[in-house]
Every structure is written in C-alpha cells, then in structure tokens.
Design a protein around this motif. Structure first.
Motif, short mmCIF file in Angstrom:
data_model
loop_
_atom_site.label_atom_id
_atom_site.label_comp_id
_atom_site.label_asym_id
_atom_site.label_seq_id
_atom_site.Cartn_x
_atom_site.Cartn_y
_atom_site.Cartn_z
N ILE A 288 25.80 65.43 12.68
CA ILE A 288 26.35 64.93 13.93
C ILE A 288 27.02 66.09 14.65
N ASP B 142 29.24 67.41 18.14
CA ASP B 142 29.99 67.20 19.37
C ASP B 142 29.26 67.93 20.48
N ALA C 258 22.38 63.57 15.33
CA ALA C 258 22.95 62.69 16.36
C ALA C 258 24.00 63.48 17.14
N VAL D 259 27.59 62.89 19.13
CA VAL D 259 28.71 61.97 19.35
C VAL D 259 29.69 62.67 20.29
N PHE E 253 17.96 65.51 19.60
CA PHE E 253 18.81 64.52 18.97
C PHE E 253 18.07 63.20 18.81
N PHE F 115 32.50 58.03 15.13
CA PHE F 115 31.68 58.76 14.16
C PHE F 115 30.96 57.80 13.22
N GLY G 212 27.84 56.91 14.81
CA GLY G 212 26.85 57.97 14.66
C GLY G 212 26.19 57.94 13.30
N LEU H 208 22.15 57.05 12.32
CA LEU H 208 21.29 57.89 11.48
C LEU H 208 20.76 57.13 10.27
N VAL I 39 26.58 62.87 5.66
CA VAL I 39 26.55 63.39 7.03
C VAL I 39 27.61 64.47 7.22
N VAL J 100 29.64 66.46 10.20
CA VAL J 100 30.02 66.49 11.61
C VAL J 100 30.41 67.93 11.97
N CYS K 190 33.05 61.38 6.48
CA CYS K 190 32.02 62.41 6.62
C CYS K 190 32.52 63.77 6.14
#
Length: 242
Positions: free
Chosen positions: A6, A8, A127, A129, A149, A168, A171, A175, A182, A184, A201
């Motif tokens: 994930i 930003d 993804a 987010v 994405f 999150f 997100g 997925l 995951v 981030v 995460c």
C-alpha cells in the motif's frame, strides 16, 4: 510473508518524501515573493483547511489545476491579510511562475516514483491509500501512475481520513490479504506509519524533509528509507520481522 503493498500519494509519490509545505515554501523563496516563512505557514494551513471543508476541487481536476487552486487560496489570504506586497496582475504573475516551477518538479519526481513502482508491480498487488479531494484517479492518469494500482482508497470517497487506521484496513481488504501480509509505504510518520501499524500492517517510512524538526521513534517502522528506489527485497522481506 509480504504479499501486497500500500502506498501513500501526497508527499510520497509526488515529492519523494518532502512535506508539501516545505516544497511550496521553497517555491515562494525562489520566486522572490517577499513573504516571510511564518506568514506562509499561516497561509498554507488556511488553504489546507479550506480545501478540506469546501468543494473547491472538482472530480475532473488535474493536479495542475488542483495546485493552481491551492496557490490561489494561499496568495488570496496573504493579499487580504496584507502579508504580501503584490496585487492584481503582479500576484497573478507570481502564481503562474510558482505553479509552473512546482509542476515541473512534481513531474520529475513522479517519473522517478513511476519507475520504482514498475519494478515492484510484477511481484506484488498494490493499492493506493490517500487523503485526497475526490480527483486522485485523474491525477494518477495525468502522471502515468493509474495502471500501476490494483485498488485506490481515497479519503474523499470513503469518508475516512488518515490518521484513522480504518482507511488502511480498507486498503488491506481491497487487496484481499491479511494486515500482516501488507507493507504500507508513506512519508508521514503520524498519518502513515502510526496508523498503518495500528491496523496491523508492516510499515516503511520514507523519511524526508518534514513540516517541523520533530523527531520520531524510528524503531516503530519496520524499515526507514530515503528514496523509493531502496524498496528492494531486503527491505520488503528481511526487515518485516516485528
């Protein structure tokens, strides 16, 4: 085992870890605006609050148009409060000069980010987010990032904003993975790293130039990087043992 990523957007993919306040302030300095840093910071906060509570940014706005709107709000506040010695065409010329300078910088940085993402895409579902205004899809396509994405979770669409960890979780669910599968990746310690960890995460902090000189506990993120190109297998797997 890491199975998905994930990312930003703002401050991560478009500025390479630099807080947008710092990026904008540099443009004010380089354009010889005559604005003090203290006055700029007030204008920046005012503009962010305005954009957060009004529908200034429309769903079809490109990033160029979004940035233009942000600058117009900042400069309008500076003019109305007597903090800048320009008005009329002089203020318009300053806005255009800063806009073009900033947009060119963002294009260069997003190209670097796109290359880094392209290296990761074959190995991981990804993804995005982001706290954004409802036009992130247009912005991603504008910079050639849209197809990278698998899912996009945007605050203005889902009604949840960082630092709420639930964004999150959305997100992770998009997925189809578990939180501990995951990673981030984000630039904001408070908006990305802390809530990502609370959501269960792993987290990689893209540490750059922050809005303040505040220091943070660097043992909380699973890894700290200074450039997205450092997201190799050693970062995404070897450090995810916490």
């Amino acid at each position: 085992m890491v199975k998905g990523l994930i990312f930003d957007y703002g401050g991560t993919l478009d500025t390479g870890g630099r807080h947008w306040g710092k990026v904008l302030w540099q443009a004010y300095v380089e354009s010889s605006s005559g604005v003090s840093e203290g006055d700029f910071r007030e204008a920046y906060v005012y503009a962010e609050r305005t954009l957060g509570c009004t529908l200034v940014i429309q769903p079809d706005y490109t990033f160029y148009r979004t940035l233009d709107a942000k600058l117009a709000i900042e400069l309008g506040w500076l003019e109305a409060s007597g903090r800048i010695g320009r008005s009329g065409s002089g203020l318009d010329s300053l806005r255009r000069a800063m806009l073009d300078r900033l947009y060119d910088e963002v294009k260069r940085q997003t190209e670097r980010s796109r290359y880094a993402l392209e290296q990761l895409k074959p190995r991981y579902p990804m993804a995005l987010v982001s706290n954004f205004y409802g036009n992130i899809g247009v912005v991603l396509d504008e910079f050639g990032l849209g197809g990278l994405f698998d899912h996009v979770v945007e605050s203005a669409v889902v009604g949840i904003r960082k630092p709420d960890p639930r964004i999150f979780t959305l997100g992770v669910e998009a997925l189809g993975l578990e939180p501990d599968e995951v990673v981030v990746v984000g630039d904001s310690y408070g908006n990305d790293i802390v809530p990502a960890k609370r959501a269960g995460c792993h987290a990689v902090w893209l540490k750059g130039e922050g809005w303040t000189d505040e220091t943070h506990d660097e043992t909380l993120p699973d890894a700290v990087i200074t450039d997205l190109s450092q997201l190799g297998l050693n970062v995404l797997h070897d450090n995810m043992s916490k």
